[in-house]
Motif scaffolding. Structure first.
Motif, PDB file in Angstrom:
ATOM      1  N   ILE A 115       0.859  -1.177   0.000  1.00  0.00           N
ATOM      2  CA  ILE A 115       0.000   0.000   0.000  1.00  0.00           C
ATOM      3  C   ILE A 115       0.897   1.228   0.000  1.00  0.00           C
ATOM      4  O   ILE A 115       1.665   1.456   0.936  1.00  0.00           O
ATOM      5  N   LEU A 116       0.826   1.966  -1.085  1.00  0.00           N
ATOM      6  CA  LEU A 116       1.661   3.132  -1.296  1.00  0.00           C
ATOM      7  C   LEU A 116       0.804   4.389  -1.332  1.00  0.00           C
ATOM      8  O   LEU A 116      -0.405   4.318  -1.520  1.00  0.00           O
ATOM      9  N   GLU A 117       1.453   5.507  -1.183  1.00  0.00           N
ATOM     10  CA  GLU A 117       0.769   6.788  -1.297  1.00  0.00           C
ATOM     11  C   GLU A 117       1.158   7.436  -2.617  1.00  0.00           C
ATOM     12  O   GLU A 117       2.338   7.539  -2.943  1.00  0.00           O
ATOM     13  N   ARG A 118       0.136   7.855  -3.387  1.00  0.00           N
ATOM     14  CA  ARG A 118       0.425   8.685  -4.554  1.00  0.00           C
ATOM     15  C   ARG A 118       0.543  10.109  -4.022  1.00  0.00           C
ATOM     16  O   ARG A 118      -0.413  10.669  -3.503  1.00  0.00           O
ATOM     17  N   ARG A 119       1.730  10.660  -4.116  1.00  0.00           N
ATOM     18  CA  ARG A 119       1.984  11.990  -3.571  1.00  0.00           C
ATOM     19  C   ARG A 119       1.193  13.026  -4.356  1.00  0.00           C
ATOM     20  O   ARG A 119       1.067  12.927  -5.571  1.00  0.00           O
ATOM     21  N   PRO A 120       0.639  14.012  -3.651  1.00  0.00           N
ATOM     22  CA  PRO A 120      -0.071  15.058  -4.381  1.00  0.00           C
ATOM     23  C   PRO A 120       0.885  15.812  -5.301  1.00  0.00           C
ATOM     24  O   PRO A 120       2.085  15.863  -5.053  1.00  0.00           O
TER      25      PRO A 120
ATOM     26  N   TYR B 168       4.635  -0.684 -12.610  1.00  0.00           N
ATOM     27  CA  TYR B 168       4.463   0.592 -11.913  1.00  0.00           C
ATOM     28  C   TYR B 168       5.750   1.404 -11.795  1.00  0.00           C
ATOM     29  O   TYR B 168       5.737   2.515 -11.279  1.00  0.00           O
ATOM     30  N   LYS B 169       6.864   0.871 -12.261  1.00  0.00           N
ATOM     31  CA  LYS B 169       8.165   1.488 -11.972  1.00  0.00           C
ATOM     32  C   LYS B 169       8.291   2.939 -12.427  1.00  0.00           C
ATOM     33  O   LYS B 169       8.969   3.727 -11.780  1.00  0.00           O
ATOM     34  N   ASP B 170       7.637   3.315 -13.506  1.00  0.00           N
ATOM     35  CA  ASP B 170       7.771   4.690 -14.005  1.00  0.00           C
ATOM     36  C   ASP B 170       6.989   5.704 -13.187  1.00  0.00           C
ATOM     37  O   ASP B 170       7.217   6.910 -13.325  1.00  0.00           O
ATOM     38  N   ILE B 171       6.068   5.226 -12.344  1.00  0.00           N
ATOM     39  CA  ILE B 171       5.295   6.173 -11.528  1.00  0.00           C
ATOM     40  C   ILE B 171       5.632   6.046 -10.040  1.00  0.00           C
ATOM     41  O   ILE B 171       4.935   6.591  -9.202  1.00  0.00           O
ATOM     42  N   MET B 172       6.726   5.341  -9.725  1.00  0.00           N
ATOM     43  CA  MET B 172       7.201   5.227  -8.341  1.00  0.00           C
ATOM     44  C   MET B 172       8.423   6.108  -8.143  1.00  0.00           C
ATOM     45  O   MET B 172       9.190   6.351  -9.074  1.00  0.00           O
ATOM     46  N   THR B 173       8.624   6.534  -6.900  1.00  0.00           N
ATOM     47  CA  THR B 173       9.877   7.217  -6.585  1.00  0.00           C
ATOM     48  C   THR B 173      11.004   6.188  -6.680  1.00  0.00           C
ATOM     49  O   THR B 173      10.774   4.986  -6.501  1.00  0.00           O
ATOM     50  N   PRO B 174      12.222   6.617  -6.971  1.00  0.00           N
ATOM     51  CA  PRO B 174      13.337   5.661  -7.045  1.00  0.00           C
ATOM     52  C   PRO B 174      13.503   4.871  -5.743  1.00  0.00           C
ATOM     53  O   PRO B 174      13.818   3.677  -5.767  1.00  0.00           O
TER      54      PRO B 174
ATOM     55  N   LEU C 238      -6.267   7.523   4.202  1.00  0.00           N
ATOM     56  CA  LEU C 238      -5.228   8.545   4.212  1.00  0.00           C
ATOM     57  C   LEU C 238      -5.791   9.808   4.840  1.00  0.00           C
ATOM     58  O   LEU C 238      -6.932  10.180   4.581  1.00  0.00           O
ATOM     59  N   CYS C 239      -5.017  10.477   5.688  1.00  0.00           N
ATOM     60  CA  CYS C 239      -5.464  11.682   6.402  1.00  0.00           C
ATOM     61  C   CYS C 239      -4.863  12.953   5.815  1.00  0.00           C
ATOM     62  O   CYS C 239      -4.906  13.999   6.437  1.00  0.00           O
ATOM     63  N   GLU C 240      -4.261  12.873   4.651  1.00  0.00           N
ATOM     64  CA  GLU C 240      -3.643  14.032   4.021  1.00  0.00           C
ATOM     65  C   GLU C 240      -3.937  13.974   2.543  1.00  0.00           C
ATOM     66  O   GLU C 240      -4.585  13.053   2.063  1.00  0.00           O
ATOM     67  N   GLN C 241      -3.454  14.986   1.809  1.00  0.00           N
ATOM     68  CA  GLN C 241      -3.657  14.975   0.365  1.00  0.00           C
ATOM     69  C   GLN C 241      -2.961  13.781  -0.242  1.00  0.00           C
ATOM     70  O   GLN C 241      -2.017  13.236   0.312  1.00  0.00           O
ATOM     71  N   GLY C 242      -3.413  13.389  -1.401  1.00  0.00           N
ATOM     72  CA  GLY C 242      -2.856  12.222  -2.066  1.00  0.00           C
ATOM     73  C   GLY C 242      -3.875  11.104  -2.036  1.00  0.00           C
ATOM     74  O   GLY C 242      -5.035  11.306  -1.670  1.00  0.00           O
ATOM     75  N   GLU C 243      -3.445   9.917  -2.411  1.00  0.00           N
ATOM     76  CA  GLU C 243      -4.337   8.761  -2.371  1.00  0.00           C
ATOM     77  C   GLU C 243      -3.537   7.500  -2.094  1.00  0.00           C
ATOM     78  O   GLU C 243      -2.342   7.445  -2.365  1.00  0.00           O
ATOM     79  N   LEU C 244      -4.212   6.503  -1.541  1.00  0.00           N
ATOM     80  CA  LEU C 244      -3.579   5.210  -1.311  1.00  0.00           C
ATOM     81  C   LEU C 244      -3.753   4.352  -2.554  1.00  0.00           C
ATOM     82  O   LEU C 244      -4.835   4.325  -3.153  1.00  0.00           O
TER      83      LEU C 244
ATOM     84  N   PRO D 213       6.515  14.873  -6.889  1.00  0.00           N
ATOM     85  CA  PRO D 213       5.070  15.065  -6.942  1.00  0.00           C
ATOM     86  C   PRO D 213       4.414  14.097  -7.922  1.00  0.00           C
ATOM     87  O   PRO D 213       4.947  13.832  -8.999  1.00  0.00           O
ATOM     88  N   GLY D 214       3.267  13.556  -7.525  1.00  0.00           N
ATOM     89  CA  GLY D 214       2.508  12.647  -8.372  1.00  0.00           C
ATOM     90  C   GLY D 214       3.015  11.217  -8.413  1.00  0.00           C
ATOM     91  O   GLY D 214       2.390  10.351  -9.014  1.00  0.00           O
ATOM     92  N   LYS D 215       4.131  10.936  -7.762  1.00  0.00           N
ATOM     93  CA  LYS D 215       4.710   9.583  -7.781  1.00  0.00           C
ATOM     94  C   LYS D 215       4.232   8.754  -6.597  1.00  0.00           C
ATOM     95  O   LYS D 215       3.813   9.290  -5.571  1.00  0.00           O
ATOM     96  N   LEU D 216       4.324   7.435  -6.730  1.00  0.00           N
ATOM     97  CA  LEU D 216       3.996   6.525  -5.633  1.00  0.00           C
ATOM     98  C   LEU D 216       5.189   6.430  -4.699  1.00  0.00           C
ATOM     99  O   LEU D 216       6.331   6.276  -5.140  1.00  0.00           O
ATOM    100  N   GLN D 217       4.914   6.492  -3.392  1.00  0.00           N
ATOM    101  CA  GLN D 217       5.968   6.492  -2.381  1.00  0.00           C
ATOM    102  C   GLN D 217       5.502   5.709  -1.158  1.00  0.00           C
ATOM    103  O   GLN D 217       4.308   5.568  -0.920  1.00  0.00           O
ATOM    104  N   LEU D 218       6.457   5.248  -0.375  1.00  0.00           N
ATOM    105  CA  LEU D 218       6.158   4.634   0.911  1.00  0.00           C
ATOM    106  C   LEU D 218       5.728   5.725   1.880  1.00  0.00           C
ATOM    107  O   LEU D 218       6.132   6.883   1.751  1.00  0.00           O
TER     108      LEU D 218
END
Length: 152
Positions: free
Chosen positions: A18-23, A127-133, A108-114, A32-37
């Motif tokens: 379960i990752l967070e898509r950063r706002p 998903y590698k192109d939309i994840m943070t390194p 999620l309690c902040e901007q972004g989405e799970l 911004p806009g990438k999936l992150q832990l």
């Protein structure tokens, strides 16, 4: 020596990470806009495991005890800050299985989405192109049972 100390959580259920898509907030958040832990900064005098539990509590509706977190990796990571400048982070990564928390509802309690990403090498590759390194390296290492590999 690392410029910043961070603690992140590899949150997962039986089948998914379960990752967070950063706002998309350029200049305010890195990647911004990438999936992150989920996770964040370790405060001065704070243990990384306590920071990880605190951050999960601030960012989601979960309230794990630090003892529920299992450390899976710790080390330095060369990344980018919110101004897209190079930064070295000392990062501690903890795994947290939702099954250890009982019946708590996850939101999620902040901007972004799970976003749920299947625990397979093939899906992580998709998903590698939309994840943070960093997230990509941690997930790839975790599914292979290896330490994350970071390029320097």
């Amino acid at each position: 020596m690392a410029e910043v100390r961070s603690a992140v959580v590899l949150l997962h259920d039986k089948d998914n990470f379960i990752l967070e898509r950063r706002p998309d907030l350029p200049g305010k958040l890195a990647y911004p806009g990438k999936l992150q832990l989920l996770g964040g900064h370790v405060e001065k005098g704070e243990l990384a495991v306590d920071a990880a539990a605190r951050e999960i509590g601030e960012e989601t509706t979960l309230s794990p005890e630090p003892a529920a977190l299992e450390q899976v990796w710790s080390g330095e990571f060369e990344g980018r800050d919110r101004h897209d400048q190079p930064i070295t982070r000392e990062v501690s990564v903890y795994a947290l299985a939702l099954t250890r928390l009982g019946s708590e509802t996850l939101r999620l309690c902040e901007q972004g989405e799970l976003v749920r990403v299947a625990k397979t090498p093939e899906t992580i590759e998709e998903y590698k192109d939309i994840m943070t390194p960093f997230a990509l390296a941690v997930l790839q290492g975790y599914v292979k049972g290896e330490q994350p590999r970071f390029s320097k």
